[in-house]
Design a protein around this motif. Structure first.
Motif, short mmCIF file in Angstrom:
data_model
loop_
_atom_site.label_atom_id
_atom_site.label_comp_id
_atom_site.label_asym_id
_atom_site.label_seq_id
_atom_site.Cartn_x
_atom_site.Cartn_y
_atom_site.Cartn_z
N LEU A 165 69.98 55.10 51.29
CA LEU A 165 69.84 55.33 49.77
C LEU A 165 68.19 55.32 49.36
O LEU A 165 68.01 56.26 48.54
CB LEU A 165 70.92 54.37 49.12
CG LEU A 165 70.93 54.70 47.59
CD1 LEU A 165 71.51 56.07 47.03
CD2 LEU A 165 71.60 53.40 47.12
N LEU A 166 67.71 54.38 49.78
CA LEU A 166 66.30 54.23 49.29
C LEU A 166 65.46 55.71 50.05
O LEU A 166 64.69 56.02 49.07
CB LEU A 166 65.68 53.04 49.61
CG LEU A 166 66.10 51.71 49.05
CD1 LEU A 166 65.67 50.50 50.06
CD2 LEU A 166 65.67 51.70 47.63
N SER A 167 65.67 55.81 50.99
CA SER A 167 64.90 57.04 51.74
C SER A 167 65.30 58.25 50.93
O SER A 167 64.31 59.11 50.99
CB SER A 167 65.10 57.17 53.13
OG SER A 167 66.72 57.76 53.17
N ASN A 168 66.48 58.52 50.34
CA ASN A 168 66.65 59.72 49.47
C ASN A 168 65.61 59.86 48.27
O ASN A 168 65.47 60.71 47.91
CB ASN A 168 67.87 59.59 49.09
CG ASN A 168 69.02 59.86 50.07
OD1 ASN A 168 68.52 60.23 51.31
ND2 ASN A 168 70.32 59.60 49.83
N GLY A 169 65.23 58.49 47.81
CA GLY A 169 64.36 58.60 46.74
C GLY A 169 62.89 58.55 46.97
O GLY A 169 62.09 58.76 46.10
N ILE A 170 62.53 58.61 48.51
CA ILE A 170 61.08 58.69 48.73
C ILE A 170 60.77 59.76 48.95
O ILE A 170 61.17 60.54 49.92
CB ILE A 170 61.01 57.49 50.03
CG1 ILE A 170 61.40 56.16 49.29
CG2 ILE A 170 59.73 57.54 50.51
CD1 ILE A 170 61.34 55.38 50.60
#
Lengths: 263, 245
Positions: A165-170
């Motif tokens: 999920l975090l990687s989608n925002g990076i």
């Protein structure tokens, strides 16, 4: 597409993660060195200073090393979950994500394959860590090691889905280091990994609540109870619910357009 | 297999990358998509390969809309991207096996097809080497082998010859043409290099996101006046940029 084709795809994604893992020996070593330092150096110094009273699932007084063992197992899972998402960002930047996206299988399924593959690679590292801890006389019950496997898998899936999920925002690889500091350290330190929650409450009520609400605390407690062949329903429900929630959010926020190259 | 691009427009935010693009490709041969850098070729490839969602218009593969049947479309497509997408730390064979698995092939089926493709690409002896150890030309061959593993009927090559020396470029071009003849593959070959196009090739010229011309290369280059394809491309691009009176 048939069920066998889905299974072939899952096997392929898992095999690739295995191959990458075994080729990156330094990653394996660093994944072990970090918790071992905590266990053999930090805990050795703290065992005299910090008394742990008898709290579930323990039925007797325990050493500090014994107390932090489940937390350190989850630390490995946490770092690996974040490493998995880092590799997603790397794959996106290097272009290899496009190979995954060219599969005719549904993209949510492909992402879940990645999650499961990352989680299983993490489990190997946890058991390698437990084996080394065993050599240093930090020994949970033998059957507990087996009983903890599903709990460790669920915790690994939870933390990997959070990483995804975090990687989608990076947007860029360079941004990842900052996010790691703002995610890994707060999750780890504001949890029951190093100190029991009642110790936190003695220190500060709001700190206690932060720790009690931290998903990582529930992952640690799930593993801790499972290692002693006990069942923590609250931890199970929280971990299961959050895994599903994070996975769903990761699938919904995944943007394949970022994996392509503008021309 | 026929490809029909119908009224496709695409924008990155404010910047319009494709404007009402319409063209058809001839089945079973190499179709050149010609345009300078920034013409929108890679955007078109990303739309064809479903990396981008269509914003406007549609693309039909044998009459089947990729908007409505995206997964069926992906089964028919093999793609070689401009930027290499091979995992450099895995061997040639491992890269191919990964792709085969992503398309749902069983291990046995994948092994047979990998052997066949490696033999055809003359890479059999290098199958256990890491991709990192291969030169640019061989890496491209691995990518073509990979793109053909699931036996697609359409092959998209997005500036596949970029970064290769002259001899490797020529060899790659000839190799793809041979594949068209052998397997009746429909190939879209995007390029800005005119020497990769033969007079008999169907060509679509793209400039600033618009189709400026399409037809057989020798017809576009106005053979009677001996105008080169390069001159024709410049003339047509200039004409497309002039404001309408």
């Amino acid at each position: 597409m048939t069920a066998a084709q889905y299974l072939n795809c899952l096997q392929g994604v898992m095999q690739r993660e295995w191959l990458r893992f075994f080729q990156q020996r330094s990653r394996f070593l660093s994944a072990l060195v970090r918790p071992l330092l905590w266990l053999l150096v930090f805990a050795a110094g703290f065992r005299a200073a910090l008394g742990v009273s008898i709290i579930p699932p323990y039925s007797t007084y325990i050493t500090y090393e014994t107390y932090i063992l489940p937390g350190l197992c989850c630390m490995i899972l946490l770092f690996n979950g974040m490493q998995g998402s880092l590799s997603m960002v790397y794959d996106r930047e290097m272009g290899s994500m496009r190979v995954l996206l060219m599969s005719p299988l549904p993209r949510p399924f492909l992402l879940l394959c990645k999650l499961l593959a990352t989680a299983l690679v993490s489990l190997i590292q946890v058991y390698a860590f437990l084996a080394i801890a065993w050599c240093f006389d930090i020994r949970p019950p033998l059957w507990g090691l087996l009983a903890a496997a599903p709990a460790l898998l669920l915790a690994a899936l939870l933390l990997s889905s959070l990483g995804l999920l975090l990687s989608n925002g990076i947007r860029q690889l360079e941004n990842f280091a900052g996010v790691m500091n703002f995610v890994i350290f707060p999750l780890f330190f504001l949890s029951s990994a190093l100190y029991p929650l009642w110790k936190m409450r003695e220190s500060s009520e709001w700190l206690y609540w932060l720790c009690a609400l931290n998903p990582f605390t529930h992952a640690v407690e799930l593993v801790r109870f499972a290692l002693y062949q006990q069942f923590n329903l609250t931890a199970l429900l929280v971990c299961l619910g959050l895994w599903l929630l994070f996975s769903l959010a990761a699938v919904l926020t995944f943007n394949p357009q970022r994996a392509a190259v503008r021309g | 297999m026929s490809i029909c691009v119908q009224g496709v427009s695409f924008a990155y935010g404010e910047r319009q990358a494709l404007r009402q693009v319409d063209f058809s490709c001839q089945p079973g041969c190499l179709n050149a998509l010609l345009g300078p850098n920034g013409a929108g070729k890679s955007t078109l490839v990303a739309l064809l390969s479903r990396l981008y969602d269509l914003q406007q218009g549609d693309i039909l593969l044998d009459g089947l809309s990729i908007r409505q049947h995206p997964r069926a479309a992906l089964r028919q497509l093999g793609v070689v991207f401009q930027q290499s997408t091979l995992d450099l730390d895995l061997s040639v064979r491992q890269n191919l096996a990964y792709h085969a698995a992503l398309h749902g092939l069983s291990r046995r089926e994948a092994a047979q097809r990998i052997d066949a493709e490696l033999a055809r690409q003359q890479l059999g002896e290098r199958q256990h080497e890491r991709v990192r150890a291969l030169n640019g030309g061989h890496r491209r061959r691995v990518e073509i082998a990979r793109a053909l593993l699931h036996q697609p009927r359409i092959l998209l090559l997005d500036e596949a010859s970029v970064g290769l020396d002259q001899a490797s470029r020529r060899a790659l071009n000839q190799h793809v043409r041979a594949l068209c003849d052998e397997q009746q593959l429909t190939v879209i070959w995007t390029t800005h290099l005119l020497d990769e196009i033969l007079p008999s090739d169907p060509v679509v010229m793209l400039n600033r996101g618009r189709v400026v011309a399409q037809g057989q290369a020798d017809a576009l280059s106005n053979g009677a006046t001996q105008e080169s394809l390069s001159d024709a491309f410049e003339r047509l691009s200039r004409a497309s940029e002039e404001p309408a009176l």
